[in-house]
Design a protein around this motif. Structure first.
Motif, PDB file in Angstrom:
ATOM      1  N   LEU A  12       0.837  -1.209   0.000  1.00 20.21           N
ATOM      2  CA  LEU A  12       0.000   0.000   0.000  1.00 20.21           C
ATOM      3  C   LEU A  12       0.866   1.252   0.000  1.00 20.21           C
ATOM      4  N   ILE A  13       1.939   1.225   0.791  1.00 21.68           N
ATOM      5  CA  ILE A  13       2.830   2.382   0.834  1.00 21.68           C
ATOM      6  C   ILE A  13       3.480   2.597  -0.523  1.00 21.68           C
ATOM      7  N   ASP A  14       3.884   1.499  -1.158  1.00 25.67           N
ATOM      8  CA  ASP A  14       4.440   1.587  -2.508  1.00 25.67           C
ATOM      9  C   ASP A  14       3.460   2.322  -3.435  1.00 25.67           C
TER      10      ASP A  14
ATOM     11  N   ASN B  10      -7.910  -3.936   2.822  1.00 19.51           N
ATOM     12  CA  ASN B  10      -7.096  -4.272   1.657  1.00 19.51           C
ATOM     13  C   ASN B  10      -7.464  -5.678   1.168  1.00 19.51           C
ATOM     14  N   LYS B  11      -6.944  -6.040   0.015  1.00 16.00           N
ATOM     15  CA  LYS B  11      -7.265  -7.329  -0.633  1.00 16.00           C
ATOM     16  C   LYS B  11      -8.780  -7.422  -0.833  1.00 16.00           C
ATOM     17  N   CYS B  12      -9.339  -6.325  -1.359  1.00 12.04           N
ATOM     18  CA  CYS B  12     -10.795  -6.215  -1.430  1.00 12.04           C
ATOM     19  C   CYS B  12     -11.391  -7.078  -2.531  1.00 12.04           C
TER      20      CYS B  12
ATOM     21  N   THR C 202      -9.323  -1.246  -0.669  1.00  4.59           N
ATOM     22  CA  THR C 202      -8.212  -1.187  -1.623  1.00  4.59           C
ATOM     23  C   THR C 202      -7.802  -2.588  -2.067  1.00  4.59           C
ATOM     24  N   ASN C 203      -7.145  -2.622  -3.214  1.00  6.64           N
ATOM     25  CA  ASN C 203      -6.442  -3.823  -3.642  1.00  6.64           C
ATOM     26  C   ASN C 203      -5.040  -3.340  -4.033  1.00  6.64           C
ATOM     27  N   ALA C 204      -4.136  -3.414  -3.057  1.00  6.05           N
ATOM     28  CA  ALA C 204      -2.830  -2.771  -3.231  1.00  6.05           C
ATOM     29  C   ALA C 204      -2.046  -3.346  -4.402  1.00  6.05           C
ATOM     30  N   LEU C 205      -2.177  -4.645  -4.625  1.00  2.00           N
ATOM     31  CA  LEU C 205      -1.405  -5.263  -5.722  1.00  2.00           C
ATOM     32  C   LEU C 205      -1.801  -4.686  -7.067  1.00  2.00           C
TER      33      LEU C 205
ATOM     34  N   VAL D  39      -4.812  -1.036   8.570  1.00  4.10           N
ATOM     35  CA  VAL D  39      -5.084  -1.922   7.443  1.00  4.10           C
ATOM     36  C   VAL D  39      -5.618  -3.256   7.946  1.00  4.10           C
ATOM     37  N   ARG D  40      -6.736  -3.654   7.390  1.00  3.84           N
ATOM     38  CA  ARG D  40      -7.339  -4.960   7.713  1.00  3.84           C
ATOM     39  C   ARG D  40      -7.515  -5.728   6.407  1.00  3.84           C
TER      40      ARG D  40
END
Lengths: 321, 132
Positions: free
Chosen positions: A59-61, A189-191, A230-233, A163-164
């Motif tokens: 996520l930071i990336d 995250n990983k939604c 979010t979906n950080a990937l 973050v969950r």
């Protein structure tokens, strides 16, 4: 010794060496930090916390990418745990951020927690001051993978993102005391995973209930923490997340809450420095004082019990001027 | 304040070779020897390695190379380290390194070479020796 002027000009080599000195706990580093301190206080500090593997680094990336598009200069402090056995550490957070390594307006520093239990390391605050003085607009701080009780970040950041991931915890988990009380922004995250809406719902309910409970005790303007998916990937929802953080910062500024935050932080920082410096004096006392060593001997020969010995040393030998 | 001076090491794999098990295992051994290891992962460009070493203020850059390109990679990296004022950082190399290349690597300024098959003990002793 790193050059103060170079640090203020944003020289990464100088800033990095300064942080290294602070991390080593060198007292001369404090002298330098004093000179930098008046130049700090401009950066927006965002904390990112949550359990291991939820996607904090990724996520930071993504957030770096978004903030860089807005021409903001971004610094990152990524904390990973030190081994309780060897004291060593593998710092692997920046692995997820390496595409930003050659961007001159991004400064990433990994830190080991070195025995601190609150999710940060002792020198995290010091490092943030250095980066702030170097002129970074945004400082993102990633905590150690946190469970329920590691919430030191909330005392350091302007805005704390928790973050969950879907599928963890029900409504009662969500209302327990601890880390979940400390968020300004909640991130699921990983939604793309199943049960994402149940997680969002549980968090939204919790936020609603907390706001009800606080209405009387906090008469000041209230920020209702949003829940962002979010979906950080894939980078999904990250623009919205960045906007949410920025609007929280605007909210703090608009209601003069940044000053209040700053006052609270300065008090806490002062108290923690006081403990560090006192401890340093005690350490050197223990290493050098013959009187202390004779007390130690009397404990070992059972002439004195440890409780009376400790009281005796504090009351008669340790004089703090 | 308690003063602690831990050895900080950047472990990086330059270029295209995709085998990082060795690098990870060495990172673990260094961790167990009390060092702080920054693991930057696969496919690093030399520029990424230089910037990472700068930002992390490491004492050592450890390259894991199995592609056979250790001579040109080290030569270029040492030049870049000098240009960036990173002369005080020690460069060490591990991986598939033929023994006959070790003198040349040392000649160009590599502080220590740990070819495949060497024991963790020898690596750690060798690294600690750099700071005596």
């Amino acid at each position: 010794m790193p050059e103060i002027v170079a640090i203020l000009q944003g020289n990464q080599r100088a800033g990095a060496r300064m942080i290294r000195l602070l991390e080593q706990g060198k007292l001369e580093a404090l002298t330098l930090l004093k000179q930098l301190y008046p130049h700090s206080g401009n950066a927006f500090i965002i904390g990112i916390t949550g359990s291991p593997g939820v996607g904090k680094s990724t996520l930071i990336d993504d957030l770096i990418t978004v903030f860089r598009k807005q021409s903001k200069r971004v610094a990152v402090i990524a904390v990973d745990p030190s081994s309780p056995f060897s004291g060593g550490a593998i710092l692997g957070d920046r692995l997820r951020m390496q595409r930003h390594a050659t961007d001159k307006n991004v400064f990433i520093r990994s830190m080991a927690s070195r025995g601190q239990t609150g999710g940060l390391s002792r020198a995290t605050k010091d490092a943030a001051i250095v980066m702030d003085a170097m002129g970074y607009d945004i400082i993102l701080i990633e905590t150690v993978g946190a469970g329920q009780g590691e919430f030191d970040i909330a005392t350091l950041a302007h805005s704390t993102g928790i973050v969950r991931i879907p599928g963890t915890g029900d409504g009662i988990q969500a209302v327990k005391a601890g880390i979940l009380e400390t968020g300004d922004v909640y991130i699921v995250n990983k939604c793309d995973r199943p049960d994402v809406d149940a997680s969002v719902h549980a968090l939204t309910m919790m936020i609603g209930m907390q706001n009800m409970g606080r209405q009387t005790s906090h008469p000041s303007p209230k920020w209702t923490p949003p829940v962002v998916k979010t979906n950080a990937l894939k980078g999904t929802g990250v623009d919205e997340l960045a906007d949410t953080f920025l609007s929280h910062f605007d909210f703090l500024k608009k209601h003069n809450l940044t000053d209040q935050t700053k006052r609270n932080q300065e008090t806490l920082y002062f108290k923690s420095l006081l403990k560090d410096l006192t401890l340093a004096k005690i350490h050197s006392f223990m290493e050098t004082s013959p009187a202390y060593k004779s007390v130690l001997k009397r404990i070992q020969t059972h002439e004195m019990d440890p409780i009376s010995a400790a009281e005796h040393v504090v009351n008669t030998m340790i004089i703090l001027k | 304040m308690e003063t602690t001076n831990k050895i900080r090491v950047l472990i990086a794999k330059p270029g295209l070779d995709g085998h990082d098990k060795g690098a990870k295992i060495v990172a673990l051994a260094l961790r167990d020897a009390g060092m702080e290891v920054i693991y930057s992962g696969l496919h690093q460009t030399l520029n990424q390695i230089i910037q990472t070493a700068t930002q992390e203020a490491v004492d050592v850059i450890g390259l894991s190379i199995m592609s056979g390109a250790h001579l040109p990679i080290c030569k270029r990296l040492i030049t870049m380290m000098k240009e960036q004022g990173l002369d005080d950082i020690r460069l060490i190399v591990g991986g598939v390194i033929p023994y006959q290349d070790i003198p040349e690597l040392k000649e160009m300024g590599v502080a220590a070479v740990f070819p495949g098959g060497i024991s963790f003990e020898d690596i750690i002793t060798g690294m600690n020796k750099l700071f005596e």
